[in-house]
Design a protein around this motif. Structure first.
Motif, mmCIF file in Angstrom:
data_model
loop_
_atom_site.group_PDB
_atom_site.id
_atom_site.type_symbol
_atom_site.label_atom_id
_atom_site.label_comp_id
_atom_site.label_asym_id
_atom_site.label_seq_id
_atom_site.Cartn_x
_atom_site.Cartn_y
_atom_site.Cartn_z
ATOM 1 N N ARG A 18 43.643 29.427 48.300
ATOM 2 C CA ARG A 18 43.280 28.308 47.408
ATOM 3 C C ARG A 18 41.822 27.900 47.590
ATOM 4 O O ARG A 18 41.144 27.537 46.629
ATOM 5 N N GLU A 19 41.340 27.986 48.813
ATOM 6 C CA GLU A 19 39.952 27.591 49.098
ATOM 7 C C GLU A 19 38.946 28.598 48.554
ATOM 8 O O GLU A 19 37.811 28.236 48.245
ATOM 9 N N ARG A 20 39.338 29.864 48.414
ATOM 10 C CA ARG A 20 38.368 30.876 48.017
ATOM 11 C C ARG A 20 38.450 31.279 46.550
ATOM 12 O O ARG A 20 37.745 32.194 46.122
ATOM 13 N N VAL A 21 39.312 30.620 45.781
ATOM 14 C CA VAL A 21 39.363 30.902 44.349
ATOM 15 C C VAL A 21 39.000 29.641 43.576
ATOM 16 O O VAL A 21 39.012 28.538 44.115
ATOM 17 N N THR A 22 38.690 29.801 42.306
ATOM 18 C CA THR A 22 38.353 28.659 41.466
ATOM 19 C C THR A 22 39.612 27.844 41.159
ATOM 20 O O THR A 22 40.734 28.372 41.210
ATOM 21 N N PRO A 23 39.455 26.573 40.794
ATOM 22 C CA PRO A 23 40.624 25.790 40.379
ATOM 23 C C PRO A 23 41.354 26.417 39.201
ATOM 24 O O PRO A 23 42.587 26.342 39.110
ATOM 25 N N GLN A 24 40.606 27.045 38.296
ATOM 26 C CA GLN A 24 41.226 27.688 37.129
ATOM 27 C C GLN A 24 42.094 28.875 37.553
ATOM 28 O O GLN A 24 43.201 29.058 37.035
ATOM 29 N N VAL A 56 42.776 36.754 35.277
ATOM 30 C CA VAL A 56 42.060 35.730 36.028
ATOM 31 C C VAL A 56 40.976 35.142 35.126
ATOM 32 O O VAL A 56 40.178 35.896 34.555
ATOM 33 N N PRO A 57 40.925 33.825 34.972
ATOM 34 C CA PRO A 57 39.874 33.230 34.141
ATOM 35 C C PRO A 57 38.488 33.583 34.677
ATOM 36 O O PRO A 57 38.273 33.612 35.884
#
Length: 267
Positions: A18-24, A56-57
């Motif tokens: 979760r920390e290394r991906v975008t919120p989208q 993935v957006p």
């Protein structure tokens, strides 16, 4: 079946997915994980051998898919594998790799159809039974008629391990988002995970109804008049695009159902 594996990126113990991906991306991960858990709850599974994916957006052509070896009810937002269209694994949080047949099918569609944000594929008993019937999905129920004129068919070529099959798969899909893979199973796409799942839910139900009706043996099936089929086809088209309120209503009810017993998909 073979798998593709690679060392995961940025997987130090103090950096969560979760920390290394975008919120989208995280939002899509949560929705895709929910789709896996819902499929397990609805018994749309074939042990570890089928696969759902979501784009993935962002500008990269990356998509998310299940780690090969996990059951659908073990999929969570954090253990989905990120892969690119060329088959390079970008992030594999638990190091299991992916089902190569899944990569072949999903990369074909994500590469050719940017309008489809999610692609879901199943091997259910009733889906495969209908896929093995010469006439395919019959317009004998309201569920099935809702797909009238919207179902593509792709002939069986063996386990999907040959990259050149992607060309024929995409050609057979055309501009549709629902496909029956002959002697194999079902596939739906959508403008979102929610839309793809709504289509899969309806298609699976239509196949189950058809198999149940045919189980009566020599009982003659009733087909609605052509004018009625055409009427329902037009009614269904108004909701088939996936951008209306019906998709959210359907999905929200499924999530309430899921969360009565399972919230771990969000982890």
């Amino acid at each position: 079946m073979s798998s593709v594996s690679a060392l995961p990126l940025n997987t130090s113990s103090n950096t969560s997915v979760r920390e290394r991906v975008t919120p989208q991306e995280w939002e899509v991960r949560v929705k895709l994980a929910a789709a896996y858990r819902l499929a397990a709850q609805l018994r749309f599974t074939d042990h570890i051998y089928t696969h759902f994916s979501a784009r993935v957006p962002g500008p990269e052509e990356h998509f998310l898919i299940n780690a090969f070896g996990l059951l659908f009810d073990e999929i969570s937002a954090s253990n989905l594998v990120k892969v690119d269209i060329d088959g390079t694994i970008v992030d594999d949080p638990i190091g299991l790799g992916i089902n190569y047949a899944g990569y072949v099918i999903h990369s074909a569609i994500h590469g050719a159809r940017p309008d489809l944000q999610a692609v879901l594929h199943t091997h259910t008993r009733d889906g495969i039974a209908v896929s093995a019937q010469k006439d395919g999905l019959l317009p004998i129920s309201q569920h099935a008629i809702g797909f009238s004129g919207r179902v593509a068919y792709h002939g069986y070529e063996g386990v999907a391990l040959d990259l050149d099959e992607r060309v024929r798969l995409v050609a057979d899909l055309g501009d549709k988002s629902v496909m029956i893979l002959r002697n194999h199973g079902l596939l739906t796409g959508g403008i979102s995970v929610e839309h793809a799942f709504q289509q899969l839910h309806g298609l699976e139900r239509a196949c189950t109804i058809q198999v149940a009706a045919q189980a009566a043996g020599n009982a003659e099936l009733v087909y609605p008049p052509a004018a009625v089929i055409a009427k329902v086809e037009q009614q269904a088209k108004a909701h088939a695009s996936g951008d209306g309120p019906g998709v959210a209503r359907h999905w929200n009810a499924l999530i309430r159902q899921l969360e009565r017993t399972d919230t771990d998909y969000k982890l």
